[in-house]
Design a protein around this motif. Structure first.
Motif, PDB file in Angstrom:
ATOM      1  N   GLN A 245       0.825  -1.210   0.000  1.00 22.12           N
ATOM      2  CA  GLN A 245       0.000   0.000   0.000  1.00 22.12           C
ATOM      3  C   GLN A 245       0.864   1.267   0.000  1.00 22.12           C
ATOM      4  O   GLN A 245       0.568   2.232  -0.697  1.00 22.12           O
ATOM      5  CB  GLN A 245      -0.886  -0.037   1.242  1.00 22.12           C
TER       6      GLN A 245
ATOM      7  N   TYR B 226      -3.957   8.176   0.453  1.00 20.53           N
ATOM      8  CA  TYR B 226      -4.295   7.023  -0.390  1.00 20.53           C
ATOM      9  C   TYR B 226      -5.269   6.088   0.333  1.00 20.53           C
ATOM     10  O   TYR B 226      -6.277   5.666  -0.239  1.00 20.53           O
ATOM     11  CB  TYR B 226      -2.999   6.283  -0.754  1.00 20.53           C
TER      12      TYR B 226
ATOM     13  N   MET C  59      -9.179   5.083  -0.653  1.00 19.90           N
ATOM     14  CA  MET C  59      -9.692   3.710  -0.760  1.00 19.90           C
ATOM     15  C   MET C  59     -10.897   3.512   0.180  1.00 19.90           C
ATOM     16  O   MET C  59     -11.868   2.860  -0.183  1.00 19.90           O
ATOM     17  CB  MET C  59      -8.598   2.684  -0.444  1.00 19.90           C
TER      18      MET C  59
ATOM     19  N   ARG D 152     -10.599   5.026  -6.475  1.00 22.91           N
ATOM     20  CA  ARG D 152     -10.514   6.016  -7.554  1.00 22.91           C
ATOM     21  C   ARG D 152     -11.527   5.648  -8.641  1.00 22.91           C
ATOM     22  O   ARG D 152     -11.510   4.526  -9.148  1.00 22.91           O
ATOM     23  CB  ARG D 152      -9.088   5.972  -8.132  1.00 22.91           C
TER      24      ARG D 152
ATOM     25  N   HIS E 219      -9.303  -3.582  -9.611  1.00 23.00           N
ATOM     26  CA  HIS E 219      -8.190  -2.982  -8.875  1.00 23.00           C
ATOM     27  C   HIS E 219      -7.034  -2.653  -9.808  1.00 23.00           C
ATOM     28  O   HIS E 219      -6.857  -3.280 -10.839  1.00 23.00           O
ATOM     29  CB  HIS E 219      -7.698  -3.863  -7.713  1.00 23.00           C
ATOM     30  N   GLN E 220      -6.295  -1.664  -9.391  1.00 24.57           N
ATOM     31  CA  GLN E 220      -5.034  -1.345 -10.056  1.00 24.57           C
ATOM     32  C   GLN E 220      -4.030  -1.007  -8.973  1.00 24.57           C
ATOM     33  O   GLN E 220      -4.312  -0.199  -8.093  1.00 24.57           O
ATOM     34  CB  GLN E 220      -5.189  -0.180 -11.046  1.00 24.57           C
ATOM     35  N   ILE E 221      -2.884  -1.652  -9.048  1.00 23.64           N
ATOM     36  CA  ILE E 221      -1.899  -1.484  -7.967  1.00 23.64           C
ATOM     37  C   ILE E 221      -0.577  -0.976  -8.508  1.00 23.64           C
ATOM     38  O   ILE E 221       0.469  -1.224  -7.951  1.00 23.64           O
ATOM     39  CB  ILE E 221      -1.684  -2.824  -7.224  1.00 23.64           C
TER      40      ILE E 221
ATOM     41  N   ALA F 131      -3.148   3.974  -9.727  1.00 24.83           N
ATOM     42  CA  ALA F 131      -3.373   2.970  -8.665  1.00 24.83           C
ATOM     43  C   ALA F 131      -4.548   3.390  -7.785  1.00 24.83           C
ATOM     44  O   ALA F 131      -4.793   4.579  -7.573  1.00 24.83           O
ATOM     45  CB  ALA F 131      -2.123   2.807  -7.813  1.00 24.83           C
ATOM     46  N   GLY F 132      -5.260   2.393  -7.290  1.00 24.17           N
ATOM     47  CA  GLY F 132      -6.401   2.658  -6.414  1.00 24.17           C
ATOM     48  C   GLY F 132      -7.727   2.670  -7.152  1.00 24.17           C
ATOM     49  O   GLY F 132      -8.777   2.859  -6.544  1.00 24.17           O
ATOM     50  N   LEU F 133      -7.670   2.419  -8.474  1.00 24.56           N
ATOM     51  CA  LEU F 133      -8.912   2.431  -9.257  1.00 24.56           C
ATOM     52  C   LEU F 133      -9.827   1.273  -8.855  1.00 24.56           C
ATOM     53  O   LEU F 133      -9.368   0.147  -8.647  1.00 24.56           O
ATOM     54  CB  LEU F 133      -8.588   2.339 -10.753  1.00 24.56           C
ATOM     55  N   THR F 134     -11.103   1.579  -8.728  1.00 24.82           N
ATOM     56  CA  THR F 134     -12.116   0.534  -8.509  1.00 24.82           C
ATOM     57  C   THR F 134     -13.302   0.860  -9.409  1.00 24.82           C
ATOM     58  O   THR F 134     -13.476   2.011  -9.831  1.00 24.82           O
ATOM     59  CB  THR F 134     -12.618   0.504  -7.056  1.00 24.82           C
TER      60      THR F 134
ATOM     61  N   PRO G 118     -12.614  -1.136   0.964  1.00 27.53           N
ATOM     62  CA  PRO G 118     -11.427  -1.665   0.305  1.00 27.53           C
ATOM     63  C   PRO G 118     -10.784  -2.801   1.106  1.00 27.53           C
ATOM     64  O   PRO G 118     -11.047  -2.958   2.300  1.00 27.53           O
ATOM     65  CB  PRO G 118     -10.486  -0.461   0.374  1.00 27.53           C
TER      66      PRO G 118
ATOM     67  N   SER H 278      -6.817  -2.973   1.199  1.00 23.28           N
ATOM     68  CA  SER H 278      -5.645  -2.312   0.631  1.00 23.28           C
ATOM     69  C   SER H 278      -6.066  -1.580  -0.645  1.00 23.28           C
ATOM     70  O   SER H 278      -6.893  -0.685  -0.579  1.00 23.28           O
ATOM     71  CB  SER H 278      -4.524  -3.330   0.400  1.00 23.28           C
ATOM     72  N   SER H 279      -5.568  -2.000  -1.812  1.00 24.25           N
ATOM     73  CA  SER H 279      -5.905  -1.281  -3.060  1.00 24.25           C
ATOM     74  C   SER H 279      -6.997  -1.960  -3.876  1.00 24.25           C
ATOM     75  O   SER H 279      -7.160  -1.636  -5.048  1.00 24.25           O
ATOM     76  CB  SER H 279      -4.650  -1.175  -3.942  1.00 24.25           C
ATOM     77  N   THR H 280      -7.717  -2.897  -3.306  1.00 25.52           N
ATOM     78  CA  THR H 280      -8.626  -3.685  -4.145  1.00 25.52           C
ATOM     79  C   THR H 280     -10.086  -3.581  -3.713  1.00 25.52           C
ATOM     80  O   THR H 280     -10.393  -3.338  -2.547  1.00 25.52           O
ATOM     81  CB  THR H 280      -8.255  -5.189  -4.104  1.00 25.52           C
TER      82      THR H 280
END
Lengths: 137, 279
Positions: free
Chosen positions: A99, A113, A117, A122, B193-195, B200-203, B265, B267-269
């Motif tokens: 992260q 960030y 989330m 995003r 997800h995009q990491i 990054a952080g796209l959902t 979320p 993390s990023s997903t």
């Protein structure tokens, strides 16, 4: 140097803020990723941290790739053929999380960030293509 | 006869495993996610599969780039847990089923799916996080596991249609095994997800909902999604969702959705989960 005779669909190059790890990028990044892969071993992690440049010289990477590793220039590493899962091993070696690495790639603080989330992430709106991105700025 | 009785779709976000391993599962950030998997834990405890075929991707742990197999079937009797850079996860070793795996390989290759045979392989979070989500933290995993590792890291991943057809061939291969076995197949990874990179952080919850609906009602619509649509609409790493189509292909035509969960979320997903029983 030759080129493919048949034009391959590379419309993914039009996605902003993204480096798709395709076959050509994988080729450029091969030795960089082999270096990153070596960080799966704790003895290698220690050796790297003790003298980063000396350790990097053991791999057939380009000087640009070595510089980007030393600077932890994450987006540059993606551009030069690093794959995110392998780059994560460098972040872990530094005692950081995935992260944290992702937040560095976006230029946000880790807290900003995480907050993004927690609010649902995003939106793809404005991020589907480079032309759409320019319109949003 | 061995039978595939159900399919499980689930994200395999590494931070989920880390939350369990570090005792953080009860914290406010994680609690809603783990509560969402409680019905799934009860379901699998009642279903009691003998074998789980787990479709997942390796994340530069078992495979570096010396060899990049598109479809690799784990044929070993056990699979050690990989050290991904912070020490191996403290979870039980994964026990395989080499006799059945060998049968699957033979059947699949004759059905024109050229599997890479893997006799020694460490498994990473892609495989172990789904086991943790469904089985919790037992001393030993309650069923045998056949790993099916799919390349979704180096573009292009196999197409959705190819994955769906592989699932169909897996169903046929399992039914050709003469032993009374209950098999559950897991499709893992995703959802949106995009990491990597500034994006990054796209959902994309709308994309994910359409995908979950399609799994239960109209998988033929999903197999036509081109790779660029996953990347553009749902993030560079959402291409992992093609692995769910292997799972769906292995269930036969008629399924009943018995559970669904969605959460942002981890993390990023965006985390998605679905259970489909064969009908």
């Amino acid at each position: 140097m030759g080129k493919p005779k048949m034009v391959l669909d590379q419309t993914y190059e039009d996605i902003p803020g993204t480096w798709i790890f395709d076959a050509q990028r994988a080729r450029l990044g091969y030795h960089l990723n082999e270096f990153l892969y070596s960080l799966m071993k704790s003895s290698n992690r220690k050796e790297f941290l003790a003298d980063e440049r000396a350790y990097l010289m053991k791999f057939k990477m380009t000087e640009e790739q070595r510089e980007a590793v030393l600077k932890r220039d994450w987006n540059r590493l993606l551009e030069l053929g690093g794959v995110s899962y392998a780059l994560a091993k460098l972040a872990f070696t530094d005692g950081k999380s995935y992260q944290w690495m992702a937040s560095r790639m976006t230029g946000m603080t880790e807290q900003a960030y995480v907050d993004m989330m927690l609010k649902g992430g995003r939106s793809p709106d404005g991020w589907r293509s480079k032309s759409e991105r320019r319109g949003k700025r | 006869m061995a039978r595939i009785v159900a399919g499980v779709g689930t994200s395999h976000t590494p931070a989920i495993g880390a939350a369990v391993d570090n005792g953080k599962a009860g914290q406010p950030y994680w609690l809603p996610l783990f509560e969402g998997y409680e019905p799934a834990k009860r379901w699998i405890a009642e279903t009691k599969p003998d074998v789980a075929i787990v479709v997942y991707n390796d994340h530069v742990n078992a495979f570096d780039f010396k060899i990049v197999p598109t479809f690799a079937l784990g044929c070993a009797d056990e699979f050690p847990i990989a050290d991904e850079g912070w020490g191996p996860r403290p979870v039980p070793v994964v026990k395989g089923y080499p006799e059945l795996a060998a049968h699957l390989v033979q059947s699949l290759v004759l059905d024109e799916f050229d599997m890479t045979i893997v006799n020694e392989m460490q498994v990473d979070h892609g495989l172990t996080v789904p086991l943790t989500l469904l089985f919790g933290t037992p001393q030993a995993w309650p069923c045998r596991v056949i790993p099916l590792a799919v390349n979704v890291v180096q573009y292009p991943a196999p197409t959705g249609r190819r994955c769906y057809r592989l699932g169909q061939a897996i169903r046929k291969a399992v039914e050709g095994w003469d032993e009374d076995l209950k098999v559950v197949i897991f499709g893992t990874g995703g959802m949106s997800h995009q990491i990597q990179g500034p994006r990054a952080g796209l959902t994309n919850p709308a994309f994910d909902k359409t995908f979950l609906d399609g799994l239960s009602q109209d998988p033929q619509r999903l197999v036509r999604i081109p790779p660029i649509e996953y990347l553009r609409e749902a993030g560079a790493e959402a291409i992992e969702l093609v692995m769910w189509l292997i799972m769906r292909g292995a269930l036969g035509e008629k399924v009943e959705e018995v559970y669904r969960f969605y959460h942002i979320p981890a993390s990023s997903t965006a985390v998605g989960h679905i259970i489909l029983e064969c009908r």
